[in-house]
Motif scaffolding. Structure first.
Motif, PDB file in Angstrom:
ATOM      1  N   PRO A   1       0.834  -1.266   0.003  1.00 20.97           N
ATOM      2  CA  PRO A   1       0.086  -0.018  -0.028  1.00 20.97           C
ATOM      3  C   PRO A   1       0.807   1.163   0.006  1.00 20.97           C
ATOM      4  CG  PRO A   1      -0.730  -1.504   1.671  1.00 20.97           C
ATOM      5  CD  PRO A   1       0.502  -1.948   1.169  1.00 20.97           C
ATOM      6  N   LEU A   2       0.363   2.164  -0.779  1.00 20.37           N
ATOM      7  CA  LEU A   2       0.937   3.486  -0.984  1.00 20.37           C
ATOM      8  C   LEU A   2       2.501   3.462  -1.544  1.00 20.37           C
ATOM      9  CD1 LEU A   2       0.433   5.422   2.727  1.00 20.37           C
ATOM     10  CD2 LEU A   2      -0.999   5.440   0.379  1.00 20.37           C
ATOM     11  N   SER A   3       3.068   2.359  -1.972  1.00 20.40           N
ATOM     12  CA  SER A   3       4.230   2.309  -2.692  1.00 20.40           C
ATOM     13  C   SER A   3       4.411   2.925  -3.995  1.00 20.40           C
ATOM     14  CB  SER A   3       4.569   0.600  -2.858  1.00 20.40           C
ATOM     15  OG  SER A   3       3.640   0.063  -3.706  1.00 20.40           O
ATOM     16  N   ASN A   4       3.022   3.139  -4.619  1.00 18.72           N
ATOM     17  CA  ASN A   4       3.010   3.842  -6.052  1.00 18.72           C
ATOM     18  C   ASN A   4       3.234   5.481  -5.597  1.00 18.72           C
ATOM     19  OD1 ASN A   4       0.497   4.233  -4.529  1.00 18.72           O
ATOM     20  ND2 ASN A   4      -0.533   4.541  -6.572  1.00 18.72           N
ATOM     21  N   VAL A   5       3.244   5.684  -4.322  1.00 17.50           N
ATOM     22  CA  VAL A   5       3.660   7.016  -3.907  1.00 17.50           C
ATOM     23  C   VAL A   5       5.025   7.500  -3.763  1.00 17.50           C
ATOM     24  CG1 VAL A   5       3.099   8.947  -2.629  1.00 17.50           C
ATOM     25  CG2 VAL A   5       1.422   7.529  -3.029  1.00 17.50           C
ATOM     26  N   ILE A   6       5.687   8.123  -4.835  1.00  9.80           N
ATOM     27  CA  ILE A   6       7.115   8.218  -4.650  1.00  9.80           C
ATOM     28  C   ILE A   6       7.479   9.832  -4.015  1.00  9.80           C
ATOM     29  CG2 ILE A   6       9.256   8.378  -6.123  1.00  9.80           C
ATOM     30  CD1 ILE A   6       7.563   6.459  -8.075  1.00  9.80           C
ATOM     31  N   VAL A   7       8.191   9.784  -3.141  1.00 10.34           N
ATOM     32  CA  VAL A   7       8.490  11.074  -2.480  1.00 10.34           C
ATOM     33  C   VAL A   7      10.058  11.261  -2.984  1.00 10.34           C
ATOM     34  CG1 VAL A   7       9.102  12.102  -0.304  1.00 10.34           C
ATOM     35  CG2 VAL A   7       7.151  10.689  -0.555  1.00 10.34           C
ATOM     36  N   VAL A   8      10.271  12.401  -3.591  1.00 10.42           N
ATOM     37  CA  VAL A   8      11.586  12.944  -4.044  1.00 10.42           C
ATOM     38  C   VAL A   8      11.986  14.018  -3.157  1.00 10.42           C
ATOM     39  CG1 VAL A   8      12.814  13.693  -6.209  1.00 10.42           C
ATOM     40  CG2 VAL A   8      10.899  12.394  -6.251  1.00 10.42           C
ATOM     41  N   THR A   9      13.444  13.761  -2.827  1.00  9.18           N
ATOM     42  CA  THR A   9      13.939  14.583  -2.142  1.00  9.18           C
ATOM     43  C   THR A   9      15.698  14.743  -2.316  1.00  9.18           C
ATOM     44  OG1 THR A   9      14.143  15.879   0.361  1.00  9.18           O
ATOM     45  CG2 THR A   9      14.420  13.183   0.266  1.00  9.18           C
ATOM     46  N   SER A  10      16.357  15.552  -1.604  1.00  8.06           N
ATOM     47  CA  SER A  10      17.755  15.487  -1.703  1.00  8.06           C
ATOM     48  C   SER A  10      18.153  16.170  -0.565  1.00  8.06           C
ATOM     49  CB  SER A  10      18.163  16.705  -2.902  1.00  8.06           C
ATOM     50  OG  SER A  10      17.678  18.081  -2.537  1.00  8.06           O
ATOM     51  N   THR A  11      19.465  15.997  -0.185  1.00  6.65           N
ATOM     52  CA  THR A  11      20.330  16.452   1.097  1.00  6.65           C
ATOM     53  C   THR A  11      20.130  18.072   1.082  1.00  6.65           C
ATOM     54  OG1 THR A  11      21.665  14.821   0.927  1.00  6.65           O
ATOM     55  CG2 THR A  11      22.566  16.496   2.260  1.00  6.65           C
ATOM     56  N   GLY A  12      20.496  18.725   0.131  1.00  7.41           N
ATOM     57  CA  GLY A  12      20.402  20.164   0.184  1.00  7.41           C
ATOM     58  C   GLY A  12      19.915  20.917  -1.124  1.00  7.41           C
ATOM     59  N   PRO A  13      19.523  22.085  -1.195  1.00  5.95           N
ATOM     60  CA  PRO A  13      19.115  22.807  -2.251  1.00  5.95           C
ATOM     61  C   PRO A  13      20.086  22.801  -3.556  1.00  5.95           C
ATOM     62  CG  PRO A  13      19.776  24.255  -0.618  1.00  5.95           C
ATOM     63  CD  PRO A  13      20.215  23.029  -0.023  1.00  5.95           C
ATOM     64  N   SER A  14      19.646  23.103  -4.508  1.00  5.69           N
ATOM     65  CA  SER A  14      20.310  23.248  -5.940  1.00  5.69           C
ATOM     66  C   SER A  14      20.863  21.475  -6.377  1.00  5.69           C
ATOM     67  CB  SER A  14      21.299  24.236  -5.419  1.00  5.69           C
ATOM     68  OG  SER A  14      21.118  25.517  -5.386  1.00  5.69           O
ATOM     69  N   GLU A  15      20.299  20.769  -5.691  1.00  8.98           N
ATOM     70  CA  GLU A  15      20.830  19.375  -6.522  1.00  8.98           C
ATOM     71  C   GLU A  15      19.926  18.968  -7.624  1.00  8.98           C
ATOM     72  OE1 GLU A  15      21.901  16.509  -3.468  1.00  8.98           O
ATOM     73  OE2 GLU A  15      22.224  18.127  -1.827  1.00  8.98           O
ATOM     74  N   GLY A  16      18.785  19.528  -7.727  1.00  8.12           N
ATOM     75  CA  GLY A  16      17.987  19.075  -9.251  1.00  8.12           C
ATOM     76  C   GLY A  16      16.789  18.299  -8.785  1.00  8.12           C
ATOM     77  N   LYS A  17      16.469  18.312  -7.693  1.00  5.72           N
ATOM     78  CA  LYS A  17      15.188  17.293  -7.263  1.00  5.72           C
ATOM     79  C   LYS A  17      13.907  17.547  -7.949  1.00  5.72           C
ATOM     80  CE  LYS A  17      13.858  19.823  -3.176  1.00  5.72           C
ATOM     81  NZ  LYS A  17      12.523  20.301  -3.960  1.00  5.72           N
ATOM     82  N   THR A  18      13.759  18.960  -8.048  1.00  2.00           N
ATOM     83  CA  THR A  18      12.489  19.541  -8.817  1.00  2.00           C
ATOM     84  C   THR A  18      12.414  18.934 -10.121  1.00  2.00           C
ATOM     85  OG1 THR A  18      11.926  21.318  -7.180  1.00  2.00           O
ATOM     86  CG2 THR A  18      11.098  21.456  -9.392  1.00  2.00           C
ATOM     87  N   THR A  19      13.608  19.441 -10.835  1.00  3.30           N
ATOM     88  CA  THR A  19      13.933  18.898 -12.350  1.00  3.30           C
ATOM     89  C   THR A  19      13.692  17.340 -12.495  1.00  3.30           C
ATOM     90  OG1 THR A  19      15.412  20.682 -12.487  1.00  3.30           O
ATOM     91  CG2 THR A  19      15.493  18.676 -14.253  1.00  3.30           C
ATOM     92  N   LEU A  20      14.177  16.635 -11.485  1.00  3.47           N
ATOM     93  CA  LEU A  20      13.962  15.188 -11.545  1.00  3.47           C
ATOM     94  C   LEU A  20      12.470  14.824 -11.522  1.00  3.47           C
ATOM     95  CD1 LEU A  20      16.220  12.318 -10.494  1.00  3.47           C
ATOM     96  CD2 LEU A  20      13.856  12.319  -9.782  1.00  3.47           C
ATOM     97  N   SER A  21      12.005  15.499 -10.510  1.00 12.18           N
ATOM     98  CA  SER A  21      10.668  15.146  -9.995  1.00 12.18           C
ATOM     99  C   SER A  21       9.823  15.324 -11.515  1.00 12.18           C
ATOM    100  CB  SER A  21       9.994  15.877  -9.075  1.00 12.18           C
ATOM    101  OG  SER A  21      10.850  15.653  -8.093  1.00 12.18           O
ATOM    102  N   VAL A  22       9.839  16.626 -12.131  1.00  6.42           N
ATOM    103  CA  VAL A  22       8.993  17.040 -13.055  1.00  6.42           C
ATOM    104  C   VAL A  22       9.248  15.989 -14.151  1.00  6.42           C
ATOM    105  CG1 VAL A  22       8.836  18.698 -14.860  1.00  6.42           C
ATOM    106  CG2 VAL A  22       8.749  19.419 -12.294  1.00  6.42           C
TER     107      VAL A  22
END
Length: 492
Positions: A281-302
């Motif tokens: 259950p809920l394994s189809n929900v993928i939480v994307v994060t990074s250690t710090g800012p400017s590591e490209g997590k939003t670009t990867l998420s999109v």
């Protein structure tokens, strides 16, 4: 995790650590080796060649009985051997004295002083022998042999000369030195030893290169390779995004450049994520994060959400980084109304969720920050929303704040969604990464995988099977996806 931290903290250096350090800083290691070799070569080939000539003398005991024609007994021979052993140890210093070297200078007509000549003359007594070796170093091989023979002869005279006491009694030296080996002009120089120097330089250069590379690796505060991250975070690397301006556009590369190498990088990541997601259950929900800012997590998420949508899956992309919303900017859509309004029941899901690109691709922007983000994202309403959308969509991608800003991603992942950690090569700080790894370990959260950002673009291999093109003209016509065969295939 503990072993990885020990390695990172420098409490245990292995051969693998040295190998990885050299591999990461191979240019530094090679430059160090070249510098050492150049220095050794400069020293070796600018030195004046020196030739070494050696003469050899034998020391024997001249007993009083032998001098009178009688036979010597064992006791006298033993005491004579002991006497020679004690005397022969003084000869290395004796050959450097004025009484020995000044006659050499006079006999050969040398333009030098006793002190200068002594620097090139050495004497030694091989262990367990009654031999004395006289060695002379000189730029002229013939002169080296002449000096060695002259020193040997004058040392013999000095040791075996007859002296007289104050009463006029003649005292004969009990030590007799005999030249048993004349010195001859050497054919090749003894120094510099080119082969030995170059071999030593190579060994020193390699060792010093490894040391410099390892020190540089220890002083480097940022991750440079996948291994830097996997040494701290125990999770597989699911994909890598190259450093390319294509990701900086206002449209995902799947849409703007569907036939490009960058688009294939995203598709590879999407496929690998699909394979590793557990059937829970809920394994189809993928939480994307990074250690710090400017590591490209939003670009990867999109881009990851777009890749899932391209595949025909029903996808919802949620911008949960309400402190610094970025998804709406990355997609070029309106972001004034979104998650914060939906959770607080100020708008309906119909008004907050937008359709993007395809009917199966929906986006929920962050909206405006109206209350404490931690309280908002930890609320029951947020948990209920995650559960609701996980059943309504095939995949839900949640872009959250970096772990060093807030632990929102850990809060989400603790409830069941899977965590995808993004690391920016050359951007992520090793110290902060260790802190993130320790926090996730403390919370018993195992990331489903790692995604590397800002990797170096691989050069296309000559003779490859095919290469990527991109969409270019206004009509949407493909400019380039060209099948390329190797020379052997062409002949076939």
């Amino acid at each position: 995790m503990d072993e990885a931290e020990q390695v990172q903290d420098g409490n245990g250096v292995t051969i693998l650590d040295l190998f990885n350090a050299v591999r990461k800083h191979v240019i530094t290691a090679v430059v160090t080796l070249v510098i050492v070799m150049v220095a050794i070569c400069a020293y070796t080939f600018t030195r004046t060649p020196q030739y070494t000539a050696t003469s050899e003398l034998l020391a024997t005991y001249r007993s009083s009985a032998a001098a009178s024609g009688a036979s010597s007994n064992a006791s006298e021979l033993s005491s004579g051997a002991n006497y020679i052993n004690s005397q022969i140890q003084t000869y290395p210093q004796l050959v450097k004295t004025e009484s020995v070297l000044q006659p050499v200078i006079d006999d050969l007509g040398l333009d030098t002083t006793v002190k200068e000549l002594a620097e090139g003359v050495t004497a030694s007594n091989p262990d367990g022998t009654m031999l004395v070796d006289i060695s002379v170093n000189d730029p002229d091989p013939k002169q080296a042999s002449s000096i060695a023979n002259s020193v040997a002869e004058n040392l013999r005279k000095q040791v075996t000369s007859t002296i007289y006491s104050d009463e006029g009694d003649k005292i004969i030296s009990p030590v007799n030195l005999t030249v048993v080996q004349q010195a001859y002009a050497p054919a090749s120089p003894s120094s510099p030893n080119v082969k030995l120097n170059l071999a030593a330089g190579l060994a020193v250069g390699v060792i010093l290169g490894i040391v410099v590379a390892f020190i540089k690796d220890l002083l480097d505060t940022r991750v440079r390779r996948d291994s830097d991250v996997t040494a701290v975070i125990d999770a597989p690397v699911l994909g890598s995004l190259s450093r390319n301006e294509a990701y900086a556009g206002t449209s995902p590369v799947i849409i703007s450049r569907p036939a490009s190498r960058e688009a294939e990088e995203i598709r590879r990541l999407r496929t690998n994520v699909m394979f590793v997601l557990p059937d829970e259950p809920l394994s189809n929900v993928i939480v994307v994060t990074s250690t710090g800012p400017s590591e490209g997590k939003t670009t990867l998420s999109v881009n990851l959400a777009t890749a899932f949508a391209e595949n025909g899956s029903k996808v919802l992309l949620i911008d949960a980084d309400v402190r610094n919303p970025s998804v709406s900017k990355a997609l070029g859509i309106e972001g004034a109304v979104g998650l914060t309004h939906l959770i607080t029941n100020r708008v309906s899901s119909h008004d907050a969720i937008q359709r993007y690109w395809k009917p199966n691709f929906h986006v929920l922007p962050a909206g405006k920050q109206t209350m404490n983000p931690s309280i908002l994202l930890n609320s029951r309403a947020m948990k209920a929303l995650v559960e609701q959308v996980s059943g309504a969509y095939d995949y839900v991608i949640i872009d959250t704040a970096p772990m060093q800003v807030a632990n929102d991603a850990a809060v989400f992942a603790k409830e069941g969604p899977e965590l995808l950690l993004v690391a920016g090569l050359g951007v992520t700080e090793k110290k902060l990464l260790r802190q993130t790894g320790h926090e996730l370990s403390t919370l018993s959260i195992d990331p489903v995988g790692l995604a590397m950002n800002y990797g170096e673009t691989e050069k296309p291999q000559k003779g490859g099977y095919y290469y990527y093109g991109d969409e270019s003209d206004d009509n949407g016509k493909k400019r380039q996806i060209q099948h390329k065969k190797s020379e052997k295939t062409k002949k076939d």
